[in-house]
Design a protein around this motif. Structure first.
Motif, PDB file in Angstrom:
ATOM      1  N   THR A   4       0.852  -1.193   0.000  1.00  0.00           N
ATOM      2  CA  THR A   4       0.000   0.000   0.000  1.00  0.00           C
ATOM      3  C   THR A   4       0.883   1.236   0.000  1.00  0.00           C
ATOM      4  O   THR A   4       2.093   1.135   0.214  1.00  0.00           O
ATOM      5  CB  THR A   4      -0.958   0.003   1.210  1.00  0.00           C
ATOM      6  OG1 THR A   4      -1.877   1.096   1.073  1.00  0.00           O
ATOM      7  CG2 THR A   4      -0.207   0.157   2.522  1.00  0.00           C
ATOM      8  N   ASN A   5       0.262   2.398  -0.274  1.00  0.00           N
ATOM      9  CA  ASN A   5       1.043   3.639  -0.307  1.00  0.00           C
ATOM     10  C   ASN A   5       1.190   4.231   1.097  1.00  0.00           C
ATOM     11  O   ASN A   5       0.415   3.915   1.999  1.00  0.00           O
ATOM     12  CB  ASN A   5       0.381   4.659  -1.237  1.00  0.00           C
ATOM     13  CG  ASN A   5      -0.988   5.070  -0.730  1.00  0.00           C
ATOM     14  OD1 ASN A   5      -1.776   4.221  -0.321  1.00  0.00           O
ATOM     15  ND2 ASN A   5      -1.271   6.347  -0.730  1.00  0.00           N
ATOM     16  N   HIS A   6       2.201   5.072   1.271  1.00  0.00           N
ATOM     17  CA  HIS A   6       2.454   5.695   2.579  1.00  0.00           C
ATOM     18  C   HIS A   6       2.747   7.176   2.404  1.00  0.00           C
ATOM     19  O   HIS A   6       3.784   7.550   1.844  1.00  0.00           O
ATOM     20  CB  HIS A   6       3.634   5.013   3.280  1.00  0.00           C
ATOM     21  CG  HIS A   6       3.401   3.561   3.476  1.00  0.00           C
ATOM     22  ND1 HIS A   6       2.649   3.055   4.508  1.00  0.00           N
ATOM     23  CD2 HIS A   6       3.779   2.495   2.730  1.00  0.00           C
ATOM     24  CE1 HIS A   6       2.585   1.744   4.403  1.00  0.00           C
ATOM     25  NE2 HIS A   6       3.256   1.377   3.327  1.00  0.00           N
ATOM     26  N   PRO A   7       1.862   8.042   2.883  1.00  0.00           N
ATOM     27  CA  PRO A   7       2.128   9.480   2.857  1.00  0.00           C
ATOM     28  C   PRO A   7       3.055   9.851   4.022  1.00  0.00           C
ATOM     29  O   PRO A   7       2.625   9.912   5.168  1.00  0.00           O
ATOM     30  CB  PRO A   7       0.736  10.105   3.020  1.00  0.00           C
ATOM     31  CG  PRO A   7      -0.093   9.047   3.674  1.00  0.00           C
ATOM     32  CD  PRO A   7       0.512   7.721   3.380  1.00  0.00           C
ATOM     33  N   HIS A  31       6.667  10.845  10.125  1.00  0.00           N
ATOM     34  CA  HIS A  31       5.825   9.650  10.231  1.00  0.00           C
ATOM     35  C   HIS A  31       4.946   9.455   9.011  1.00  0.00           C
ATOM     36  O   HIS A  31       4.741  10.378   8.218  1.00  0.00           O
ATOM     37  CB  HIS A  31       4.934   9.761  11.483  1.00  0.00           C
ATOM     38  CG  HIS A  31       3.981  10.928  11.442  1.00  0.00           C
ATOM     39  ND1 HIS A  31       2.689  10.815  10.982  1.00  0.00           N
ATOM     40  CD2 HIS A  31       4.139  12.239  11.787  1.00  0.00           C
ATOM     41  CE1 HIS A  31       2.085  11.996  11.054  1.00  0.00           C
ATOM     42  NE2 HIS A  31       2.939  12.878  11.530  1.00  0.00           N
ATOM     43  N   CYS A  32       4.398   8.241   8.900  1.00  0.00           N
ATOM     44  CA  CYS A  32       3.362   7.973   7.904  1.00  0.00           C
ATOM     45  C   CYS A  32       2.075   8.629   8.371  1.00  0.00           C
ATOM     46  O   CYS A  32       1.723   8.577   9.537  1.00  0.00           O
ATOM     47  CB  CYS A  32       3.160   6.471   7.739  1.00  0.00           C
ATOM     48  SG  CYS A  32       1.855   6.105   6.538  1.00  0.00           S
ATOM     49  N   HIS A  33       1.352   9.267   7.422  1.00  0.00           N
ATOM     50  CA  HIS A  33       0.147   9.994   7.805  1.00  0.00           C
ATOM     51  C   HIS A  33      -1.107   9.124   7.820  1.00  0.00           C
ATOM     52  O   HIS A  33      -2.199   9.603   8.118  1.00  0.00           O
ATOM     53  CB  HIS A  33      -0.050  11.209   6.895  1.00  0.00           C
ATOM     54  CG  HIS A  33      -0.563  12.401   7.635  1.00  0.00           C
ATOM     55  ND1 HIS A  33      -1.843  12.466   8.160  1.00  0.00           N
ATOM     56  CD2 HIS A  33       0.040  13.570   7.988  1.00  0.00           C
ATOM     57  CE1 HIS A  33      -1.994  13.642   8.766  1.00  0.00           C
ATOM     58  NE2 HIS A  33      -0.871  14.319   8.686  1.00  0.00           N
ATOM     59  N   LYS A  34      -0.980   7.845   7.475  1.00  0.00           N
ATOM     60  CA  LYS A  34      -2.130   6.943   7.663  1.00  0.00           C
ATOM     61  C   LYS A  34      -2.167   6.598   9.149  1.00  0.00           C
ATOM     62  O   LYS A  34      -1.223   5.966   9.653  1.00  0.00           O
ATOM     63  CB  LYS A  34      -1.969   5.682   6.816  1.00  0.00           C
ATOM     64  CG  LYS A  34      -2.213   5.934   5.334  1.00  0.00           C
ATOM     65  CD  LYS A  34      -2.191   4.638   4.527  1.00  0.00           C
ATOM     66  CE  LYS A  34      -2.623   4.907   3.089  1.00  0.00           C
ATOM     67  NZ  LYS A  34      -2.448   3.722   2.224  1.00  0.00           N
ATOM     68  N   SER A  35      -3.223   6.994   9.828  1.00  0.00           N
ATOM     69  CA  SER A  35      -3.189   6.907  11.295  1.00  0.00           C
ATOM     70  C   SER A  35      -3.082   5.461  11.783  1.00  0.00           C
ATOM     71  O   SER A  35      -2.552   5.218  12.857  1.00  0.00           O
ATOM     72  CB  SER A  35      -4.387   7.623  11.916  1.00  0.00           C
ATOM     73  OG  SER A  35      -5.571   7.215  11.285  1.00  0.00           O
ATOM     74  N   HIS A  36      -3.552   4.506  10.982  1.00  0.00           N
ATOM     75  CA  HIS A  36      -3.419   3.114  11.442  1.00  0.00           C
ATOM     76  C   HIS A  36      -2.018   2.568  11.173  1.00  0.00           C
ATOM     77  O   HIS A  36      -1.718   1.437  11.551  1.00  0.00           O
ATOM     78  CB  HIS A  36      -4.488   2.216  10.820  1.00  0.00           C
ATOM     79  CG  HIS A  36      -4.434   2.125   9.324  1.00  0.00           C
ATOM     80  ND1 HIS A  36      -4.646   3.212   8.501  1.00  0.00           N
ATOM     81  CD2 HIS A  36      -4.193   1.091   8.507  1.00  0.00           C
ATOM     82  CE1 HIS A  36      -4.541   2.837   7.242  1.00  0.00           C
ATOM     83  NE2 HIS A  36      -4.258   1.553   7.214  1.00  0.00           N
ATOM     84  N   HIS A  37      -1.162   3.357  10.485  1.00  0.00           N
ATOM     85  CA  HIS A  37       0.223   2.906  10.279  1.00  0.00           C
ATOM     86  C   HIS A  37       1.156   3.408  11.369  1.00  0.00           C
ATOM     87  O   HIS A  37       2.330   3.088  11.371  1.00  0.00           O
ATOM     88  CB  HIS A  37       0.730   3.352   8.902  1.00  0.00           C
ATOM     89  CG  HIS A  37       0.063   2.605   7.785  1.00  0.00           C
ATOM     90  ND1 HIS A  37       0.364   2.821   6.469  1.00  0.00           N
ATOM     91  CD2 HIS A  37      -0.887   1.631   7.801  1.00  0.00           C
ATOM     92  CE1 HIS A  37      -0.381   2.023   5.718  1.00  0.00           C
ATOM     93  NE2 HIS A  37      -1.149   1.302   6.506  1.00  0.00           N
ATOM     94  N   VAL A  38       0.631   4.266  12.257  1.00  0.00           N
ATOM     95  CA  VAL A  38       1.411   4.612  13.445  1.00  0.00           C
ATOM     96  C   VAL A  38       0.785   3.945  14.676  1.00  0.00           C
ATOM     97  O   VAL A  38       0.924   4.392  15.797  1.00  0.00           O
ATOM     98  CB  VAL A  38       1.549   6.140  13.647  1.00  0.00           C
ATOM     99  CG1 VAL A  38       2.515   6.719  12.607  1.00  0.00           C
ATOM    100  CG2 VAL A  38       0.211   6.841  13.569  1.00  0.00           C
ATOM    101  N   GLY A  79       4.825   1.979  15.193  1.00  0.00           N
ATOM    102  CA  GLY A  79       4.875   1.774  13.747  1.00  0.00           C
ATOM    103  C   GLY A  79       5.774   2.745  13.028  1.00  0.00           C
ATOM    104  O   GLY A  79       6.915   2.975  13.412  1.00  0.00           O
ATOM    105  N   MET A  80       5.223   3.321  11.932  1.00  0.00           N
ATOM    106  CA  MET A  80       6.029   4.131  11.011  1.00  0.00           C
ATOM    107  C   MET A  80       6.176   5.543  11.550  1.00  0.00           C
ATOM    108  O   MET A  80       5.565   6.500  11.053  1.00  0.00           O
ATOM    109  CB  MET A  80       5.351   4.143   9.638  1.00  0.00           C
ATOM    110  CG  MET A  80       5.330   2.775   8.992  1.00  0.00           C
ATOM    111  SD  MET A  80       4.407   2.799   7.457  1.00  0.00           S
ATOM    112  CE  MET A  80       4.993   1.268   6.711  1.00  0.00           C
ATOM    113  N   PHE A  81       7.011   5.679  12.552  1.00  0.00           N
ATOM    114  CA  PHE A  81       7.181   6.969  13.240  1.00  0.00           C
ATOM    115  C   PHE A  81       8.605   7.048  13.752  1.00  0.00           C
ATOM    116  O   PHE A  81       9.148   6.070  14.258  1.00  0.00           O
ATOM    117  CB  PHE A  81       6.204   7.041  14.423  1.00  0.00           C
ATOM    118  CG  PHE A  81       6.270   8.336  15.205  1.00  0.00           C
ATOM    119  CD1 PHE A  81       5.378   9.375  14.957  1.00  0.00           C
ATOM    120  CD2 PHE A  81       7.226   8.515  16.207  1.00  0.00           C
ATOM    121  CE1 PHE A  81       5.450  10.563  15.675  1.00  0.00           C
ATOM    122  CE2 PHE A  81       7.298   9.700  16.924  1.00  0.00           C
ATOM    123  CZ  PHE A  81       6.401  10.730  16.665  1.00  0.00           C
TER     124      PHE A  81
HETATM  125 CU   LIG Z   1       1.761   4.139   5.980  1.00  0.00          CU
END
Ligand SMILES: [Cu+2]
Length: 405
Positions: free
Chosen positions: A261-264, A316-323, A365-367
């Protein structure tokens, strides 16, 4: 009893000495160094070959090489590894030279590289050099460009690094399994002119994801989209090291996305430009300012900014479920439900959240944190601790009248 090898070396040493030794080495594989831990290693200053400004691999390292007759020789070993994803959480992954991701390969535009790949996996593999322009037979798509590398065998890839830039490597064999298990690595090709695209600090990491059920250790390799560990270089915050930068430095962060998936990816306190993709450098007139870059699937982006604002800035990734990590998809919404005691227990899980100077960050996560400090020494990447804010520069509580409803 002597082995045949001992006999040859022993008798040869007496008769021809150095000549035999060098011939033996010529036929030998380069060393395949191994990394035991997930700590960010100091950049590898090139001991030979063309000079360049080395990168820092977040929670990773760069693969040493040997020079042989004008070729830069690397040795990757594809193998099962144990990777600490966060303090207290070790996973059974597949990777290269002891870790997932594998070591970063750094070389210079114009380098002739010879990369030995030994397969110690229980199944066949290959390596594809993503973004590198090379002869078709070196492209690493199993079945299309070469036979698969059987378990136990070593194959050799040889090509010239024709273009500088930001690339990665990964298998093109049983891909869904091998990438879900963590097989990937970064490639940086530095410009021949070390003054070109020069920055003060250059960081790299791959964006990857795993699906590991709580209480188990091995990723579920048939997962297509519903991953539960959102990682940078097979680490989740608070296991991701900070990006340590001196105030005033020009900083580059290179990222590659090997998830599904993509990651902002978003930075605080600064704006940046995308200066390089896996297709090459972006010319200056084509750059624009951003604070978020969307990382497409199967793509690389390098961002650059001047670190002019001291502080601890979220990145960080801006998809909140990725942090968030350790997610269960079957969990009901608990807003308004008496949860006393539950949060405390969950927060004891090692990878749920990091602690900041003002309390829990409530993110995993991505943080990570870009730590910008005055007066750091060149090449000092040590965690400087939390930022000490100048007096009167922190958000504060209103002590006057409260609004009446
Ligand atoms: Cu992400």
């Amino acid at each position: 009893m002597m082995t045949r090898r001992q006999f040859l070396v022993g008798s040869g040493a007496a008769v021809v000495g150095a000549a035999l030794v060098s011939r033996t080495q010529a036929a030998s594989l380069p060393e395949a160094p191994v990394q035991a831990g997930a700590m960010t290693q100091q950049p590898l200053v090139p001991p030979n070959g063309r000079p360049y400004q080395p990168v820092v691999t977040l929670n990773g390292w760069t693969l040493p090489w040997r020079m042989r007759d004008g070729w830069k020789e690397f040795h990757l070993i594809a193998e099962p590894v144990k990777r600490e994803i966060a303090p207290g959480m070790v996973a059974n992954l597949w990777g290269y030279n002891g870790q997932s991701p594998g070591p970063t390969i750094e070389c210079v535009e114009g380098d002739k590289v010879r990369i030995f790949v030994t397969n110690k996996l229980p199944e066949h593999t290959t390596i594809h050099w993503h973004g590198i322009l090379l002869p078709n037979g070196m492209d690493g798509v199993g079945g299309l460009n070469q036979p698969h590398i059987p378990a136990g065998k070593t194959y050799v890839y040889e090509f010239v690094m024709k273009h500088s830039g930001t690339f990665m490597y990964h298998p093109h064999a049983d891909e869904m399994v091998q990438m879900a298990m963590g097989m990937m690595g970064f490639i940086v090709v530095h410009p021949k002119d070390p003054g070109l695209h020069r920055v003060d600090r250059d960081f790299v990491f791959l964006i990857n994801a795993f699906d590991i059920d709580p209480g188990s250790y091995t990723p579920k390799v048939n997962t297509m989209l519903e991953f539960n560990l959102w990682c940078w270089n097979s680490r989740v915050f608070p296991g991701i090291d900070p990006i340590v930068v001196r105030k005033g430095d020009r900083v580059r962060i290179r990222m590659g996305n090997l998830t599904m998936t993509n990651h902002p990816i978003h930075i605080h306190g600064h704006n940046f430009s995308v200066t390089c993709t896996d297709g090459g450098w972006v010319r200056k007139s084509a750059r624009w300012p951003e604070t978020t870059v969307d990382m497409p699937i199967g793509a690389l982006r390098a961002i650059e900014f001047v670190a002019d604002a001291p502080g601890d800035w979220a990145f960080h990734c801006h998809k909140s479920h990725h942090v968030m990590n350790a997610m269960g998809h079957g969990v009901p919404t608990m807003i308004g439900v008496d949860q006393r005691g539950i949060a405390e227990k969950i927060n004891k899980l090692p990878m749920m959240t990091g602690q900041g100077p003002f309390g829990p960050l409530e993110m995993g996560g991505m943080f990570t944190v870009v730590k910008i400090r005055e007066g750091l020494a060149r090449g000092d990447y040590k965690d400087p601790g939390w930022y000490r804010h100048p007096k009167g520069s922190i958000a504060y509580e209103w002590k006057g009248d409260l609004p009446t409803s």
